[in-house]
Design an enzyme around this catalytic site. Structure first.
Site, short mmCIF file in Angstrom:
data_model
loop_
_atom_site.label_atom_id
_atom_site.label_comp_id
_atom_site.label_asym_id
_atom_site.label_seq_id
_atom_site.Cartn_x
_atom_site.Cartn_y
_atom_site.Cartn_z
N GLU A 34 0.90 -1.14 0.08
CA GLU A 34 -0.05 0.04 0.01
C GLU A 34 0.95 1.29 0.13
OE1 GLU A 34 -2.76 0.47 3.41
OE2 GLU A 34 -3.33 2.26 2.48
N ARG A 260 5.74 -12.89 9.84
CA ARG A 260 6.28 -11.44 9.50
C ARG A 260 7.74 -11.41 10.27
NH1 ARG A 260 2.86 -7.14 9.18
NH2 ARG A 260 4.38 -5.67 9.82
N LYS A 270 4.99 0.58 9.21
CA LYS A 270 5.05 1.85 8.47
C LYS A 270 4.40 2.96 9.31
CE LYS A 270 3.10 0.17 4.65
NZ LYS A 270 2.31 -0.17 3.30
P1 ATP Z 1 2.84 -2.21 7.81
O1 ATP Z 1 2.44 -2.76 9.02
O2 ATP Z 1 4.32 -1.65 7.96
O3 ATP Z 1 2.00 -0.78 7.39
P2 ATP Z 1 1.57 -3.65 6.09
O4 ATP Z 1 1.40 -5.01 6.23
O5 ATP Z 1 0.40 -2.66 6.20
O6 ATP Z 1 2.84 -3.24 6.56
P3 ATP Z 1 1.80 -3.47 3.04
O7 ATP Z 1 1.96 -2.23 2.19
O8 ATP Z 1 0.33 -3.86 3.07
O9 ATP Z 1 2.14 -3.20 4.55
O10 ATP Z 1 2.77 -4.80 2.71
C1 ATP Z 1 2.91 -5.20 1.54
C2 ATP Z 1 3.24 -6.68 1.99
O11 ATP Z 1 4.41 -6.73 2.46
C3 ATP Z 1 2.22 -7.62 2.33
O12 ATP Z 1 1.97 -8.72 1.67
C4 ATP Z 1 2.72 -7.73 3.76
O13 ATP Z 1 2.20 -8.82 4.17
C5 ATP Z 1 4.25 -7.66 3.55
N1 ATP Z 1 4.79 -7.23 4.93
C6 ATP Z 1 4.53 -6.05 5.62
N2 ATP Z 1 5.50 -6.16 6.57
C7 ATP Z 1 5.99 -7.29 6.59
C8 ATP Z 1 6.97 -7.74 7.52
N3 ATP Z 1 7.41 -7.40 8.75
N4 ATP Z 1 7.44 -8.97 7.40
C9 ATP Z 1 7.15 -9.79 6.04
N5 ATP Z 1 6.20 -9.34 5.48
C10 ATP Z 1 5.70 -8.16 5.47
MG MG Z 2 -1.29 -3.42 4.88
#
Ligand code: ATP
Ligand code: MG
Length: 551
Positions: A34, A260, A270
């Site tokens: 995102e 994760r 983020k």
């Molecule tokens: P954040 O919690 O940092 O905002 P998010 O999951 O909301 O992370 P996205 O932009 O939706 O961020 O993530 C894109 C992809 O990266 C998703 O498939 C998510 O599952 C993966 N991802 C995000 N954080 C991690 C992590 N700490 N370890 C592994 N994969 C991750």
């Molecule tokens: Mg997300």
């Protein structure tokens, strides 16, 4: 599989089976960020898993922006994410995709669900909706709008879309089961009214799809076969499948979840990284202390180090916390093999030779094991700088403990002469200002003569032919292993000494025009790269030579 020596993880096993059974003919994965912030080291793991699987199984991996929430998203973030994925060295399949390109299709699917009596426009506000939803131990209650006729819902959805309805007063919800043990299945929201512009679709839309109503359909539109996400989405899987089952989608992707990546002494969220930027705890998203990909890049970490680290991690069905030292091991390993050697004196102490008044140029190799990295020239003059910590007047220091210059004794200058310290010059405050010393003739590239026993080898630069520079020394951003779960806010645990700025450092001449993408080992100090943002000569310390960190 190409990496036949590595044990295969559970997702590789699933894909292997799907290919064998014919369920899958060509593997398609995707990385779906995102664009509401910069990518961090956790995303790097997801990138390595998704692109890695596609590569292993000769498939493709899409880069798709999940841009369904314009409130927090922007083109700045889109561009930064593209740059980061490219820098990591991955190539996405075809064009970059955007969920916003599918908005018309999503809307059509929403209408289809209404027509099938599987969705309705609800007028409960957010608080009422929460009340009706129930809890983990209590079933929910049907919304009073649940039985609304399809024609009415269609008309209202049209008005919502046209911007005729106030925000927060209506939503489109799926009609599933308010008594489901899975709260995600209790009539989830499909569309919310948000009368704000989108960075790609402008003012076209006044309603935006919820994550759950978008993600699986995006996968289906793109022919994604294995949709891999993190564990927190496991409970969303039944809903993901419900949409796939109830909509006329072009393909049927399956969702799988893995743990994760969490890194101690760090933050991988983020939202929280944004807070660090917004509250000015750090300079920017790419501050070299940030665990963002852009911060790591500016710090001097290479894409290979990040990829090697991510590849070393288990792809498992549990979340875990990985020790920062493990990441640092991969950073150091990569730099040790690839960084050119150079000399930079961080705390200069002037040394004047009383028996030498020439100028010479010595040649030193850029890497002890790698001739391919070439060599550089080191000017040597009657005045040089050594580091303050490399000199002592204390002649009682043992030779074993202090392998540096001691008054009246010898030390070898790296790639140059053996010298002897003869006299200390002090300023009016009694501080050491200068050392008077003598060079031992014919000792460049040659053994010490009889009776001359250098204590060790130290680095130096010519005082007449060197560069002034600034050096940023970094320490971990947090002084708590788990800043997120420690007492108070995570910002309470920021290490106040995470940045030390050293001005007036002296670097060898060969560092004058280096690029920020070149990495150096400053001998005896650590690994450094030129800062990409500063206009003057500034070096960022990527990491020390050894792991000196004490918890
Ligand atoms: P954040 O919690 O940092 O905002 P998010 O999951 O909301 O992370 P996205 O932009 O939706 O961020 O993530 C894109 C992809 O990266 C998703 O498939 C998510 O599952 C993966 N991802 C995000 N954080 C991690 C992590 N700490 N370890 C592994 N994969 C991750
Ligand atoms: Mg997300």
């Amino acid at each position: 599989m190409t990496d036949s020596d590595k044990p295969i993880n559970f997702i590789q096993q699933i894909i292997t089976d799907d290919l064998a059974s014919g369920k899958t003919s060509k593997v398609v994965t995707r990385f779906p960020p995102e664009p509401n912030g910069y990518l961090h080291i956790g995303h790097a793991k997801s990138i390595c898993v998704n692109f890695g699987l596609a590569e292993n199984f000769s498939g493709g991996c899409n880069l798709r922006f999940d841009d369904t929430n314009p409130e927090k998203e922007s083109d700045e973030f889109v561009q930064a994410i593209i740059e980061d994925v490219q820098w990591l060295g991955f190539k996405w399949h075809g064009d970059i995709r955007y969920a916003s390109d599918y908005f018309d299709q999503f809307y059509q699917w929403a209408c289809d669900l209404i027509d099938q009596d599987k969705a309705y426009v609800c007028e409960l506000n957010a608080e009422q909706m929460r009340e009706y939803r129930g809890t983990l131990t209590e079933v929910g209650k049907d919304s009073p709008y649940r039985a609304r006729p399809a024609t009415e819902s269609r008309a209202l959805l049209e008005q919502m879309k046209a911007g005729e309805i106030a925000e927060g007063t209506m939503t489109l919800r799926a009609k599933i089961d308010m008594a489901s043990p899975n709260i995600n299945m209790r009539d989830p929201v499909l569309y919310r009214i948000k009368r704000i512009a989108h960075h790609r679709t402008g003012n076209k839309w006044n309603i935006y799809p919820a994550y759950d109503f978008a993600h699986g359909q995006e996968d289906a539109i793109e022919g994604v076969t294995h949709s891999i996400c993190t564990l927190e989405f496991a409970a969303n899987r039944p809903l993901y499948n419900w949409f796939i089952d109830n909509l006329d989608v072009p393909s049927t992707p399956s969702q799988y979840e893995f743990g994760r990546l969490n890194l101690n002494y760090s933050i991988t969220s983020k939202r929280k990284l944004k807070q660090l930027v917004d509250e000015a705890h750090v300079d920017a998203w790419d501050d070299p202390r940030m665990p963002t990909i852009s911060g790591l890049r500016r710090r001097g970490v290479s894409p290979a180090a990040i990829r090697n680290f991510c590849d070393s991690l288990a792809v498992a069905k549990t979340d875990g916390v990985v020790d920062m030292a493990q990441f640092e091991h991969f950073i150091r390993d990569d730099l040790n093999n690839n960084a050119r050697r150079a000399m930079c004196v961080l705390k200069p102490l002037l040394v004047t030779f009383t028996n030498y008044d020439q100028s010479e140029l010595f040649t030193a190799s850029s890497h002890p094991q790698r001739d391919d990295l070439g060599s550089r020239e080191l000017p040597f003059d009657r005045q040089i700088y050594i580091d303050q910590s490399d000199f002592s007047e204390d002649t009682s220091l043992s030779r074993k403990k202090f392998k540096r210059l001691v008054l009246g004794e010898y030390v070898r200058l790296r790639g140059a002469y053996i010298i002897r310290a003869d006299e200390v010059i002090r300023d009016n405050d009694g501080e050491i200002q200068e050392i008077r010393a003598s060079v031992v003739e014919n000792t460049v590239g040659a053994d010490a003569p009889e009776g001359v026993r250098p204590r060790g080898v130290i680095h130096w630069v010519s005082a007449l032919n060197s560069l002034d520079c600034t050096v940023n020394l970094y320490d971990r951003l947090f002084n708590q292993p788990l800043p997120d779960s420690a007492e108070g806010s995570f910002t309470d645990h920021i290490n106040p000494d995470s940045l030390k700025v050293l001005e007036g450092c002296k670097a060898e001449l060969s560092l004058a025009n280096v690029e920020s993408t070149e990495r150096y080992q400053f001998e005896r100090e650590g690994y450094f790269c030129r800062d990409s943002e500063a206009e003057t000569l500034v070096f960022n310390c990527t990491i020390g030579l050894r792991d000196n960190w004490k918890a």
